[in-house]
Design a protein around this motif. Structure first.
Motif, mmCIF file in Angstrom:
data_model
loop_
_atom_site.group_PDB
_atom_site.id
_atom_site.type_symbol
_atom_site.label_atom_id
_atom_site.label_comp_id
_atom_site.label_asym_id
_atom_site.label_seq_id
_atom_site.Cartn_x
_atom_site.Cartn_y
_atom_site.Cartn_z
ATOM 1 N N ALA A 181 169.253 -19.168 90.809
ATOM 2 C CA ALA A 181 170.707 -19.314 90.740
ATOM 3 C C ALA A 181 171.099 -20.436 89.767
ATOM 4 N N ALA A 182 170.378 -21.553 89.860
ATOM 5 C CA ALA A 182 170.668 -22.675 88.956
ATOM 6 C C ALA A 182 170.434 -22.270 87.510
ATOM 7 N N LEU A 183 169.369 -21.549 87.280
ATOM 8 C CA LEU A 183 169.054 -21.049 85.934
ATOM 9 C C LEU A 183 170.186 -20.167 85.409
ATOM 10 N N ASN A 184 170.669 -19.287 86.280
ATOM 11 C CA ASN A 184 171.750 -18.389 85.874
ATOM 12 C C ASN A 184 173.056 -19.131 85.638
ATOM 13 N N HIS A 185 173.298 -20.174 86.422
ATOM 14 C CA HIS A 185 174.507 -20.973 86.176
ATOM 15 C C HIS A 185 174.414 -21.627 84.803
ATOM 16 N N GLU A 186 173.222 -22.110 84.444
ATOM 17 C CA GLU A 186 173.045 -22.701 83.118
ATOM 18 C C GLU A 186 173.268 -21.666 82.027
ATOM 19 N N SER A 187 172.727 -20.459 82.242
ATOM 20 C CA SER A 187 172.879 -19.412 81.235
ATOM 21 C C SER A 187 174.345 -19.024 81.077
ATOM 22 N N GLN A 188 175.048 -18.880 82.206
ATOM 23 C CA GLN A 188 176.471 -18.523 82.123
ATOM 24 C C GLN A 188 177.248 -19.630 81.419
ATOM 25 N N HIS A 238 173.700 -8.926 80.521
ATOM 26 C CA HIS A 238 174.272 -7.594 80.293
ATOM 27 C C HIS A 238 175.801 -7.638 80.434
ATOM 28 N N GLN A 239 176.261 -8.260 81.511
ATOM 29 C CA GLN A 239 177.695 -8.287 81.753
ATOM 30 C C GLN A 239 178.442 -9.201 80.778
ATOM 31 N N LEU A 240 177.870 -10.369 80.515
ATOM 32 C CA LEU A 240 178.591 -11.320 79.664
ATOM 33 C C LEU A 240 178.493 -10.975 78.182
ATOM 34 N N VAL A 241 177.342 -10.445 77.747
ATOM 35 C CA VAL A 241 177.152 -10.199 76.316
ATOM 36 C C VAL A 241 177.444 -8.757 75.925
ATOM 37 N N LEU A 242 176.848 -7.793 76.647
ATOM 38 C CA LEU A 242 177.021 -6.392 76.242
ATOM 39 C C LEU A 242 178.301 -5.786 76.805
ATOM 40 N N LEU A 243 178.540 -5.965 78.104
ATOM 41 C CA LEU A 243 179.760 -5.403 78.697
ATOM 42 C C LEU A 243 180.970 -6.277 78.419
ATOM 43 N N ARG A 244 180.744 -7.531 78.063
ATOM 44 C CA ARG A 244 181.828 -8.466 77.752
ATOM 45 C C ARG A 244 182.807 -8.629 78.912
ATOM 46 N N THR A 245 182.297 -8.584 80.147
ATOM 47 C CA THR A 245 183.177 -8.842 81.271
ATOM 48 C C THR A 245 183.368 -10.352 81.372
ATOM 49 N N PRO A 246 184.513 -10.791 81.892
ATOM 50 C CA PRO A 246 184.742 -12.241 82.003
ATOM 51 C C PRO A 246 183.755 -12.858 82.992
ATOM 52 N N PRO A 247 183.352 -14.097 82.752
ATOM 53 C CA PRO A 247 182.412 -14.746 83.674
ATOM 54 C C PRO A 247 183.063 -14.956 85.033
ATOM 55 N N HIS A 248 182.257 -14.866 86.083
ATOM 56 C CA HIS A 248 182.738 -15.049 87.445
ATOM 57 C C HIS A 248 181.855 -16.101 88.094
ATOM 58 N N PRO A 249 182.432 -17.080 88.797
ATOM 59 C CA PRO A 249 181.610 -18.144 89.389
ATOM 60 C C PRO A 249 180.528 -17.644 90.348
ATOM 61 N N ASP A 250 180.756 -16.491 90.976
ATOM 62 C CA ASP A 250 179.755 -15.973 91.928
ATOM 63 C C ASP A 250 178.647 -15.169 91.267
ATOM 64 N N LEU A 251 178.835 -14.796 90.012
ATOM 65 C CA LEU A 251 177.878 -13.903 89.361
ATOM 66 C C LEU A 251 176.452 -14.467 89.317
ATOM 67 N N PRO A 252 176.259 -15.720 88.911
ATOM 68 C CA PRO A 252 174.889 -16.257 88.852
ATOM 69 C C PRO A 252 174.155 -16.184 90.194
ATOM 70 N N ASP A 253 174.847 -16.586 91.276
ATOM 71 C CA ASP A 253 174.209 -16.555 92.612
ATOM 72 C C ASP A 253 173.906 -15.122 93.041
ATOM 73 N N GLN A 254 174.848 -14.257 92.797
ATOM 74 C CA GLN A 254 174.696 -12.850 93.174
ATOM 75 C C GLN A 254 173.482 -12.207 92.528
ATOM 76 N N VAL A 255 173.370 -12.415 91.229
ATOM 77 C CA VAL A 255 172.261 -11.819 90.482
ATOM 78 C C VAL A 255 170.930 -12.412 90.934
ATOM 79 N N ALA A 256 170.931 -13.726 91.203
ATOM 80 C CA ALA A 256 169.700 -14.371 91.669
ATOM 81 C C ALA A 256 169.295 -13.816 93.033
ATOM 82 N N ARG A 257 170.275 -13.678 93.915
ATOM 83 C CA ARG A 257 170.006 -13.179 95.263
ATOM 84 C C ARG A 257 169.442 -11.761 95.229
#
Lengths: 209, 209
Positions: B100-107, B177-196
């Motif tokens: 999750a921390a890694l994904n927060h950094e990436s986002q 995929h969501q942030l770069v290819l789909l270009r969806t806006p970032p969401h604060p829960d996304l990093p944790d969700q994907v990690a989980r």
DNA sequence: ATCTTAAAGTAACACTTGTCGCATTAAGGA
DNA sequence: TCCTTAATGCGACAAGTGTTACTTTAAGAT
């Protein structure tokens, strides 16, 4: 008047321009889209130019700029033409089967020759026309594929309340990530592997609540 | 002699050229990289040009073309300069926490201002220099993060024999995929969700065997 | 068959990207 | 301090991208 045009916002209403989609307009589009596929197939995305497409199509480049705006607009139109075929999501009888089949199709599209999908994605980073085309691609595909999740719920493979979109993204993202962003070579096992991972996560409750 | 140059293949050995990394060369690089960040911050990737960077840096554009080749080369160098800081993967005490921390950094990196990482990825579709830079980015990051999986195995959270790379890709791909290819806006829960999701898949045996 | 006009062609133009041979500056060794 | 030469500047040039006003062709209505 180009295939990708949209009504300008906030314009006062004016008598609609009568379009002429007959013989020459339609023939020019066919020639141009054929030229795009041929150029892409023979010289690749990096050398795809409006000038080269116009020359091969036997039309003036001003015509191409007027109707398609840029290389991205050309690719978006080629993709749109290829998609007007009533595609339906796979229906294999199981969630994993459906997701795996979907991923096989995506891998085939991403590695196809000529590389229309790959080129459209690449162009989407520099052309508003291509970005719009890619947006429609994703929106359409993900929306149509929600039926895969619906059928799995009906079969009892997934619980009602499963977030279809999140599952579909998890089931496809690693494939796109590796083939498009990481640029790793395609592997025949990749589609199945990614599908299986998503199904395991779904069974463990990853997409509910 | 540019920072991103590599030895040409198959050349016969020649006496090595003596480089001069002193005052002016180093100062020019600093000025140019500062100009890249400033231009990117103020005008965005679409308007980032060698001409604009050279003008702002106070150097001749021939110098920029000579050393960095194109916009992609500039972005790769800016990224490399920003990365020379001994980054280490997160160590939160749990697999899910680390991912999750890694994904927060990436986002954060993908949505940062100026958008260096986003611009580098976009440029990688049109510039060999940027593509090379992005390849190094991924290879370095995924290699360094394998320690996250190693620690989880030691804690007993994962079985030995877990394919670290596959897990890391599954744990990060949906974000990109969501942030770069789909270009969806970032969401604060996304990093944790994907990690989980990745952790649930791993616990279900998705990355072993 | 005729008329109106959308669509395409023409070719000139403007702008941007990228390169190159020669001149100048300054890094670094003797 | 002097000399060699890597690095940079100069500015001219070439090639490519994109646009535009006017002309010609042909779609489509009458």
């Amino acid at each position: 008047m180009t295939p990708t045009s949209s009504l300008p916002l906030d314009d006062p209403p004016v008598p609609p321009i009568r379009r002429r989609p007959g013989g020459r307009t339609s023939r020019v589009r066919e020639q141009v889209l054929d030229a795009v596929r041929a150029e892409l197939g023979e010289r690749g995305y990096d050398e795809l130019t409006v000038e080269a497409v116009a020359a091969r199509a036997g039309v003036h480049r001003a015509t191409v700029y007027r109707r398609w705006r840029d290389v991205g607009g050309l690719l978006a139109d080629v993709f749109e033409a290829a998609s007007e075929d009533g595609w339906q999501p796979p229906d294999t009888g199981s969630l994993q089967g459906d997701l795996a089949a979907l991923n096989h199709e995506s891998q085939a599209a991403l590695t196809a020759h000529p590389p229309i999908v790959a080129a459209l994605i690449a162009a989407s980073f520099r052309s508003e026309e291509a970005a719009r085309g890619v947006r429609r691609l994703w929106e359409d595909r993900y929306a149509r594929c929600e039926v895969i999740v619906g059928r799995a719920v009906l079969r009892g493979e997934l619980s009602p309340g499963t977030d279809a979109r999140r599952l579909l993204i998890a089931a496809t993202a690693p494939l796109y990530h590796q083939l498009v962003l990481l640029r790793t070579p395609p592997h025949p096992d990749l589609p199945d592997q990614v599908a299986r991972t998503a199904v395991l996560a779904a069974s463990a409750g990853a997409f509910t609540g």
